[in-house]
Design a protein around this motif. Structure first.
Motif, PDB file in Angstrom:
ATOM      1  N   VAL A 153      -8.739   1.006  -2.556  1.00 54.05           N
ATOM      2  CA  VAL A 153      -8.326   2.386  -2.352  1.00 54.05           C
ATOM      3  C   VAL A 153      -7.586   2.350  -1.134  1.00 54.05           C
ATOM      4  O   VAL A 153      -8.176   1.932   0.057  1.00 54.05           O
ATOM      5  CB  VAL A 153      -9.595   3.258  -2.114  1.00 54.05           C
ATOM      6  N   VAL A 154      -6.600   2.930  -1.034  1.00 53.35           N
ATOM      7  CA  VAL A 154      -5.578   2.746  -0.144  1.00 53.35           C
ATOM      8  C   VAL A 154      -5.125   4.447   0.600  1.00 53.35           C
ATOM      9  O   VAL A 154      -5.044   5.371  -0.409  1.00 53.35           O
ATOM     10  CB  VAL A 154      -4.160   2.144  -0.151  1.00 53.35           C
ATOM     11  N   LEU A 155      -4.717   4.671   1.807  1.00 56.97           N
ATOM     12  CA  LEU A 155      -4.067   5.730   2.245  1.00 56.97           C
ATOM     13  C   LEU A 155      -2.579   5.306   2.474  1.00 56.97           C
ATOM     14  O   LEU A 155      -2.151   4.538   3.122  1.00 56.97           O
ATOM     15  CB  LEU A 155      -4.723   6.359   3.542  1.00 56.97           C
ATOM     16  N   ALA A 156      -1.731   6.113   1.836  1.00 57.10           N
ATOM     17  CA  ALA A 156      -0.350   5.876   1.876  1.00 57.10           C
ATOM     18  C   ALA A 156       0.373   7.018   2.254  1.00 57.10           C
ATOM     19  O   ALA A 156      -0.193   8.208   2.374  1.00 57.10           O
ATOM     20  CB  ALA A 156       0.314   5.692   0.475  1.00 57.10           C
ATOM     21  N   TRP A 157       1.574   6.864   3.155  1.00 57.15           N
ATOM     22  CA  TRP A 157       2.305   7.890   3.650  1.00 57.15           C
ATOM     23  C   TRP A 157       3.776   7.177   3.870  1.00 57.15           C
ATOM     24  O   TRP A 157       4.139   6.165   3.784  1.00 57.15           O
ATOM     25  CB  TRP A 157       1.886   8.145   4.949  1.00 57.15           C
ATOM     26  N   ARG A 158       4.734   8.076   3.997  1.00 62.15           N
ATOM     27  CA  ARG A 158       6.089   7.653   4.046  1.00 62.15           C
ATOM     28  C   ARG A 158       6.447   7.191   5.522  1.00 62.15           C
ATOM     29  O   ARG A 158       5.912   7.520   6.494  1.00 62.15           O
ATOM     30  CB  ARG A 158       7.178   8.965   3.604  1.00 62.15           C
ATOM     31  N   ASP A 159       7.258   6.264   5.553  1.00 66.19           N
ATOM     32  CA  ASP A 159       7.569   5.235   6.501  1.00 66.19           C
ATOM     33  C   ASP A 159       8.518   6.118   7.329  1.00 66.19           C
ATOM     34  O   ASP A 159       8.445   6.012   8.788  1.00 66.19           O
ATOM     35  CB  ASP A 159       8.227   4.064   6.368  1.00 66.19           C
ATOM     36  N   ALA A 201       5.860   1.681  -4.686  1.00 68.53           N
ATOM     37  CA  ALA A 201       7.212   2.533  -4.294  1.00 68.53           C
ATOM     38  C   ALA A 201       7.884   2.249  -3.082  1.00 68.53           C
ATOM     39  O   ALA A 201       7.142   1.994  -1.890  1.00 68.53           O
ATOM     40  CB  ALA A 201       6.629   4.047  -4.316  1.00 68.53           C
ATOM     41  N   PRO A 202       9.161   2.207  -3.134  1.00 71.07           N
ATOM     42  CA  PRO A 202       9.834   1.881  -1.808  1.00 71.07           C
ATOM     43  C   PRO A 202       9.757   3.011  -0.571  1.00 71.07           C
ATOM     44  O   PRO A 202       9.418   4.290  -1.164  1.00 71.07           O
ATOM     45  CB  PRO A 202      11.167   1.865  -2.180  1.00 71.07           C
ATOM     46  N   GLY A 203       9.752   2.598   0.466  1.00 70.22           N
ATOM     47  CA  GLY A 203       9.479   3.682   1.537  1.00 70.22           C
ATOM     48  C   GLY A 203       8.048   4.227   1.964  1.00 70.22           C
ATOM     49  O   GLY A 203       8.085   5.037   2.578  1.00 70.22           O
ATOM     50  N   LEU A 204       7.100   3.499   1.321  1.00 69.96           N
ATOM     51  CA  LEU A 204       5.974   3.955   1.749  1.00 69.96           C
ATOM     52  C   LEU A 204       5.125   2.959   2.459  1.00 69.96           C
ATOM     53  O   LEU A 204       5.205   1.747   2.446  1.00 69.96           O
ATOM     54  CB  LEU A 204       5.088   4.313   0.484  1.00 69.96           C
ATOM     55  N   VAL A 205       4.249   3.308   3.359  1.00 68.16           N
ATOM     56  CA  VAL A 205       3.170   2.493   4.185  1.00 68.16           C
ATOM     57  C   VAL A 205       2.004   2.714   3.719  1.00 68.16           C
ATOM     58  O   VAL A 205       1.551   3.872   3.373  1.00 68.16           O
ATOM     59  CB  VAL A 205       3.406   2.890   5.590  1.00 68.16           C
ATOM     60  N   THR A 206       1.097   1.543   3.353  1.00 60.40           N
ATOM     61  CA  THR A 206      -0.365   1.931   3.143  1.00 60.40           C
ATOM     62  C   THR A 206      -1.286   1.081   4.097  1.00 60.40           C
ATOM     63  O   THR A 206      -0.934   0.257   4.561  1.00 60.40           O
ATOM     64  CB  THR A 206      -0.479   1.061   1.634  1.00 60.40           C
ATOM     65  N   ALA A 207      -2.579   1.784   4.231  1.00 56.90           N
ATOM     66  CA  ALA A 207      -3.481   1.020   5.037  1.00 56.90           C
ATOM     67  C   ALA A 207      -4.703   1.261   3.806  1.00 56.90           C
ATOM     68  O   ALA A 207      -5.034   2.209   3.300  1.00 56.90           O
ATOM     69  CB  ALA A 207      -3.870   1.957   6.022  1.00 56.90           C
ATOM     70  N   GLU A 208      -5.289  -0.167   3.487  1.00 53.75           N
ATOM     71  CA  GLU A 208      -6.511  -0.317   2.576  1.00 53.75           C
ATOM     72  C   GLU A 208      -7.785   0.228   3.457  1.00 53.75           C
ATOM     73  O   GLU A 208      -7.938  -0.020   4.486  1.00 53.75           O
ATOM     74  CB  GLU A 208      -6.618  -1.631   2.234  1.00 53.75           C
ATOM     75  N   LEU A 209      -8.426   1.249   2.715  1.00 54.29           N
ATOM     76  CA  LEU A 209      -9.738   1.672   3.069  1.00 54.29           C
ATOM     77  C   LEU A 209     -11.072   1.037   2.869  1.00 54.29           C
ATOM     78  O   LEU A 209     -11.760   0.911   3.470  1.00 54.29           O
ATOM     79  CB  LEU A 209      -9.649   3.154   3.030  1.00 54.29           C
ATOM     80  N   THR A 210     -10.934   0.727   1.562  1.00 61.24           N
ATOM     81  CA  THR A 210     -12.265   0.106   0.995  1.00 61.24           C
ATOM     82  C   THR A 210     -11.723  -0.343  -0.538  1.00 61.24           C
ATOM     83  O   THR A 210     -10.553  -0.198  -1.007  1.00 61.24           O
ATOM     84  CB  THR A 210     -13.079   1.458   0.777  1.00 61.24           C
ATOM     85  N   THR A 211     -12.750  -0.684  -1.292  1.00 60.99           N
ATOM     86  CA  THR A 211     -12.633  -1.075  -2.533  1.00 60.99           C
ATOM     87  C   THR A 211     -13.732  -0.308  -3.463  1.00 60.99           C
ATOM     88  O   THR A 211     -14.801  -0.194  -2.967  1.00 60.99           O
ATOM     89  CB  THR A 211     -12.656  -2.712  -2.824  1.00 60.99           C
ATOM     90  N   GLU A 212     -13.390  -0.163  -4.851  1.00 56.43           N
ATOM     91  CA  GLU A 212     -14.450   0.522  -5.611  1.00 56.43           C
ATOM     92  C   GLU A 212     -14.699  -0.525  -6.813  1.00 56.43           C
ATOM     93  O   GLU A 212     -13.804  -1.213  -7.388  1.00 56.43           O
ATOM     94  CB  GLU A 212     -13.979   1.714  -6.078  1.00 56.43           C
ATOM     95  N   PRO A 213     -15.860  -0.543  -7.403  1.00 53.11           N
ATOM     96  CA  PRO A 213     -16.094  -1.469  -8.647  1.00 53.11           C
ATOM     97  C   PRO A 213     -15.571  -0.761  -9.849  1.00 53.11           C
ATOM     98  O   PRO A 213     -15.254   0.503  -9.611  1.00 53.11           O
ATOM     99  CB  PRO A 213     -17.454  -1.628  -8.750  1.00 53.11           C
ATOM    100  N   ARG A 214     -15.085  -1.212 -10.670  1.00 50.91           N
ATOM    101  CA  ARG A 214     -14.564  -0.650 -12.099  1.00 50.91           C
ATOM    102  C   ARG A 214     -15.515  -0.716 -13.064  1.00 50.91           C
ATOM    103  O   ARG A 214     -16.755  -1.227 -13.102  1.00 50.91           O
ATOM    104  CB  ARG A 214     -13.639  -1.473 -12.604  1.00 50.91           C
ATOM    105  N   VAL A 215     -15.467   0.490 -13.644  1.00 54.71           N
ATOM    106  CA  VAL A 215     -16.518   0.764 -14.729  1.00 54.71           C
ATOM    107  C   VAL A 215     -15.718   0.916 -16.137  1.00 54.71           C
ATOM    108  O   VAL A 215     -14.366   1.272 -16.235  1.00 54.71           O
ATOM    109  CB  VAL A 215     -17.266   2.133 -14.423  1.00 54.71           C
ATOM    110  N   ALA A 216     -16.436   0.811 -17.250  1.00 55.58           N
ATOM    111  CA  ALA A 216     -16.042   1.062 -18.558  1.00 55.58           C
ATOM    112  C   ALA A 216     -16.266   2.631 -18.870  1.00 55.58           C
ATOM    113  O   ALA A 216     -17.556   2.845 -18.493  1.00 55.58           O
ATOM    114  CB  ALA A 216     -16.602   0.393 -19.569  1.00 55.58           C
TER     115      ALA A 216
END
Length: 299
Positions: free
Chosen positions: A272-278, A161-176
């Motif tokens: 997994v990211v934390l996002a906020w508006r620029d 999405a335009p106008g958003l800033v993100t910071a990656e916090l961690t990653t998570e494995p995927r599950v079925a």
């Protein structure tokens, strides 16, 4: 006295006021000029004139009037999110209840911060009692962030999405996620994406992150069922209407008696990211990012 902003075009000065934005958003939500006028306690001609003035200022058609039901144009859909965010920011700024202690509204579409959710909330309350942290679930790809419903959001996957800033916090494995009585639910060992290729895949197209591009092209599933939120996703899988793929936090925070979660060996991890508006971020955003990172690293 109306609150407006004097905006200059090439041939004249136009006064765009909050009423123009409120009028447009009412039209966008009602998809009908008459209903929008009734909602705003205005006449239909007044609503039409307000919309026309806004379109003249922007130099773009916002609403397609060529069909029986009004529909937003591509420009209208893009402007809708900006208008909603602007109104939300204004309403928050003039809300007397927020004048002293403005809450930090943290959105999420599902699973929040996974196992770190409670530690984050507890530590924030302890260290920042002057700024309440409000956790809000909003079924939207940006958890209400793009529309100004929240100040920041915990999101998964790629955020475009335009106008958003993100910071990656961690990653998570995927599950079925499988119906509890599915033969795959009892198969020993980890599953692979190929094991799911012949199944109907349930996709949350509103706030989810899984798409068919997760599978390599030769083994891409051919049958899908679309839903609009995590609750409907779980219900469809429990009813044996299909299978799903999600993050490990979903398995931990959304248990269901009719759903069995199994690890997926070859699915890439989910960021997994934390996002906020620029523009005009909440003053406590930087502190929230720092705390979220410290918690996930064990600090």
């Amino acid at each position: 006295m109306p609150i407006g902003l004097r905006l200059c075009s090439r041939d004249m000065t136009v006064s765009i006021e909050l009423r123009h934005l409120r009028c447009f958003l009412a039209i966008a939500e009602e998809e009908n000029l008459t209903r929008a006028a009734a909602r705003l306690h205005l006449t239909q001609p007044a609503v039409s004139r307000t919309l026309a003035a806004l379109e003249r200022h922007l130099g773009a058609r916002l609403v397609d009037r060529s069909t029986h039901h009004l529909a937003l144009t591509a420009e209208g859909r893009a402007f809708r999110d900006r208008a909603a965010a602007a109104l939300a920011a204004f309403d928050a700024a003039v809300d007397p209840a927020r004048l002293r202690h403005r809450p930090l509204r943290l959105g999420h579409a599902w699973s929040a911060y996974g196992p770190y959710t409670t530690p984050l909330l507890r530590r924030w309350q302890r260290e920042h009692p002057e700024t309440p942290l409000e956790l809000l679930r909003i079924d939207d790809r940006t958890a209400g962030l793009a529309r100004g419903q929240v100040d920041a959001a915990l999101l998964r996957g790629t955020v475009e999405a335009p106008g958003l800033v993100t910071a990656e916090l961690t990653t998570e494995p995927r599950v079925a996620a499988l119906p509890a009585d599915s033969p795959l639910a009892d198969r020993p060992g980890e599953l692979t994406l190929l094991d799911l290729a012949d199944e109907t895949v349930v996709l949350n197209t509103v706030s989810g992150t899984t798409t068919l591009t997760l599978w390599p092209l030769p083994a891409r599933p051919t049958r899908t069922l679309t839903v609009a939120n995590t609750d409907d996703w779980l219900t469809a899988i429990a009813a044996a209407r299909g299978v799903g793929v999600s993050s490990a936090s979903t398995a931990a925070l959304h248990p269901h008696p009719g759903v069995t979660y199994r690890p997926l060996r070859d699915a890439p991890p989910l960021p997994v990211v934390l996002a906020w508006r620029d523009a005009f971020p909440h003053p406590a955003t930087e502190a929230l990012v720092a705390m979220a990172r410290e918690i996930v690293s064990g600090g």
